[in-house]
Design a protein around this motif. Structure first.
Motif, short mmCIF file in Angstrom:
data_model
loop_
_atom_site.label_atom_id
_atom_site.label_comp_id
_atom_site.label_asym_id
_atom_site.label_seq_id
_atom_site.Cartn_x
_atom_site.Cartn_y
_atom_site.Cartn_z
N SER A 153 0.77 -1.28 -0.04
CA SER A 153 -0.14 0.02 -0.02
C SER A 153 1.04 1.45 -0.08
N PHE A 154 0.30 2.34 -0.35
CA PHE A 154 1.13 3.54 -0.59
C PHE A 154 1.12 4.23 0.53
N SER A 155 2.02 5.01 1.04
CA SER A 155 2.08 5.69 2.45
C SER A 155 3.22 6.69 2.25
N SER A 156 3.17 7.57 3.52
CA SER A 156 4.17 8.50 3.67
C SER A 156 5.58 8.14 3.98
N LEU A 157 5.83 6.87 4.20
CA LEU A 157 7.23 6.35 4.64
C LEU A 157 8.00 5.60 3.39
N GLY A 158 7.66 6.29 2.13
CA GLY A 158 8.29 5.85 1.32
C GLY A 158 7.97 4.83 0.38
N GLY A 159 6.79 4.58 0.56
CA GLY A 159 6.01 3.49 -0.21
C GLY A 159 5.90 3.63 -1.47
N TYR A 160 5.75 4.99 -1.83
CA TYR A 160 5.50 5.27 -3.38
C TYR A 160 6.70 4.70 -4.17
N LYS A 161 7.85 5.34 -3.86
CA LYS A 161 8.95 4.93 -4.67
C LYS A 161 9.66 3.39 -4.69
N LEU A 162 9.08 2.81 -3.72
CA LEU A 162 9.68 1.37 -3.79
C LEU A 162 8.49 0.30 -3.45
N HIS A 163 7.34 0.73 -4.04
CA HIS A 163 5.98 -0.15 -4.05
C HIS A 163 6.56 -0.99 -4.98
N PRO A 164 6.08 -2.48 -4.73
CA PRO A 164 6.29 -3.53 -5.41
C PRO A 164 6.24 -3.60 -6.90
N ILE A 165 4.96 -2.72 -7.29
CA ILE A 165 4.35 -2.99 -8.61
C ILE A 165 5.37 -2.05 -9.52
N TYR A 166 6.26 -1.44 -9.18
CA TYR A 166 7.19 -0.47 -9.90
C TYR A 166 8.47 -1.43 -9.98
N GLY A 167 8.55 -2.33 -9.31
CA GLY A 167 9.93 -3.37 -9.44
C GLY A 167 9.95 -4.28 -10.46
N LEU A 168 10.60 -4.44 -11.53
CA LEU A 168 11.10 -5.71 -12.31
C LEU A 168 11.80 -6.59 -11.83
N LYS A 169 11.36 -7.72 -11.67
CA LYS A 169 12.22 -8.93 -10.99
C LYS A 169 13.43 -9.43 -12.07
N THR B 215 14.87 -12.04 -16.56
CA THR B 215 13.86 -11.52 -16.15
C THR B 215 12.75 -12.03 -15.61
N GLU B 216 11.75 -11.54 -15.15
CA GLU B 216 10.49 -12.21 -15.05
C GLU B 216 9.62 -12.22 -16.45
N LEU B 217 9.96 -11.76 -16.99
CA LEU B 217 9.22 -11.74 -18.65
C LEU B 217 10.13 -12.53 -19.75
N SER B 218 11.10 -12.78 -19.63
CA SER B 218 12.18 -13.49 -20.55
C SER B 218 13.21 -14.40 -19.69
N GLU B 219 13.52 -15.39 -20.53
CA GLU B 219 14.57 -16.42 -20.19
C GLU B 219 16.06 -16.19 -20.00
N ASN B 220 16.31 -14.68 -20.65
CA ASN B 220 17.52 -14.11 -20.27
C ASN B 220 17.55 -12.75 -20.21
N LEU B 221 18.75 -12.14 -20.43
CA LEU B 221 18.90 -10.60 -20.28
C LEU B 221 19.05 -9.84 -21.66
N TYR B 222 18.83 -10.68 -22.83
CA TYR B 222 19.25 -10.22 -24.41
C TYR B 222 18.30 -9.17 -24.50
N ASN B 223 17.08 -9.39 -24.00
CA ASN B 223 16.04 -8.31 -24.42
C ASN B 223 15.66 -7.48 -23.17
N LEU B 224 16.59 -7.08 -22.55
CA LEU B 224 16.31 -6.29 -21.16
C LEU B 224 15.57 -4.98 -21.51
N GLU B 225 15.93 -4.40 -22.41
CA GLU B 225 15.49 -2.93 -22.63
C GLU B 225 13.94 -3.27 -23.07
#
Length: 292
Positions: free
Chosen positions: A143-159, A174-184
């Protein structure tokens, strides 16, 4: 103990195979806990539901009450009847099929795992042991909060996942591809996929999304930060026509600088790790993004 044993003895063989903790393949925040006497559902937004369930070799049935308001502000108090047609894997630790409820029929899948880290390893096919570290900050707010939750919210983090193969070579994906060749491409695709989440809090201005985007790296403890940095040295660029949409006319057509993409290495904690309590440390980066 005697009560649980009595419930267990009353179960058929199919129900006994389902007992345990499961997590949805499409949503790591949604968990299903099958017990002999109940089913406990936990979904995003900290919504929990406890209900009675039955099953055979091909179907699971249960119901739960829905409370809330409709689009006109009227109270909703109804029963959601759920029917799951499913098949188990040979190892009885993966479930696939369809789920039918008040909103229609949808494809459905669960993984039976002991914990969240095991779930990630199985879902993304990478073995790793997280490093122990007493430092780090909380990256798992739901959840968003005034304690820094905005910038580190899980939905903004690519695994990102990094481990080693039988030859001791570093393998990464990545969580979307089987390698890093298409990271961009993966970064752009990931950011596009979470834009609907961004609208209620920040409007349609992509500047906020770009500021909050970061990489979450689940890397084996044998892999030093320097290798992580080297493998994630991507620079994300966009043509000026795309960027200019976010600027007044007198600022359009100008060359933009770049800012570093934040990279957080996930750390092992004393307690069992879940999406809600992940901790990580920011590491050096030479990955860049366009400055809006």
């Amino acid at each position: 103990m005697l009560i649980l044993l009595a419930f267990s003895c009353g179960q058929n063989s199919a129900e006994k195979e389902l007992n345990g903790n499961w997590r949805e393949i499409e949503s790591e925040y949604s968990t299903w806990h099958f017990y002999p006497d109940s089913l406990i559902l936990k979904f995003p937004g900290e919504w929990n539901e406890k209900t009675y369930w039955t099953a055979n070799k091909s179907q699971i049935e249960f119901e739960y009450r829905i409370f809330g308001f409709d689009s006109l502000g009227k109270d909703i108090n109804t029963i959601n009847n759920v029917l799951i047609n499913y098949q188990l894997s040979d190892n009885k630790d993966s479930l696939f099929g369809t789920i039918k409820n008040n909103w229609g029929i949808h494809k459905f899948g669960l993984l039976k795992t002991k914990n969240y880290i095991e779930y990630l390893k199985r879902k993304f096919g990478t073995e790793f042991t997280l490093p122990k570290d007493s430092t780090g900050k909380n990256l798992g707010r739901l959840s968003f909060s005034s304690l820094g939750g905005y910038k580190l919210h899980p939905i903004y983090g690519l695994k990102i996942f990094m481990g080693r193969n039988s030859k001791n070579e570093v393998i990464a994906r990545t969580e979307l591809s089987e390698n890093l060749y298409n990271l961009e491409f993966d970064i752009k695709k990931f950011k596009d996929s979470i834009k609907p989440w961004d609208v209620p809090e920040t409007g349609t201005n992509e500047m906020y999304l770009d500021e909050r985007f970061h990489l979450r790296v689940f890397a084996d403890e044998s892999i030093p930060d320097s290798i992580i940095t080297n493998k994630l040295k991507v620079t994300i660029t966009q043509n000026n026509s795309e960027l200019d949409k976010h600027y007044p006319e007198y600022l359009r057509g100008q060359k933009r600088d770049t800012l570093p993409i934040r990279i957080y290495r996930i750390l092992k904690t004393k307690e069992e790790i879940n999406p809600q309590n992940i901790k990580g440390k920011e590491i050096k980066t030479i990955a860049n993004k366009v400055l809006w």
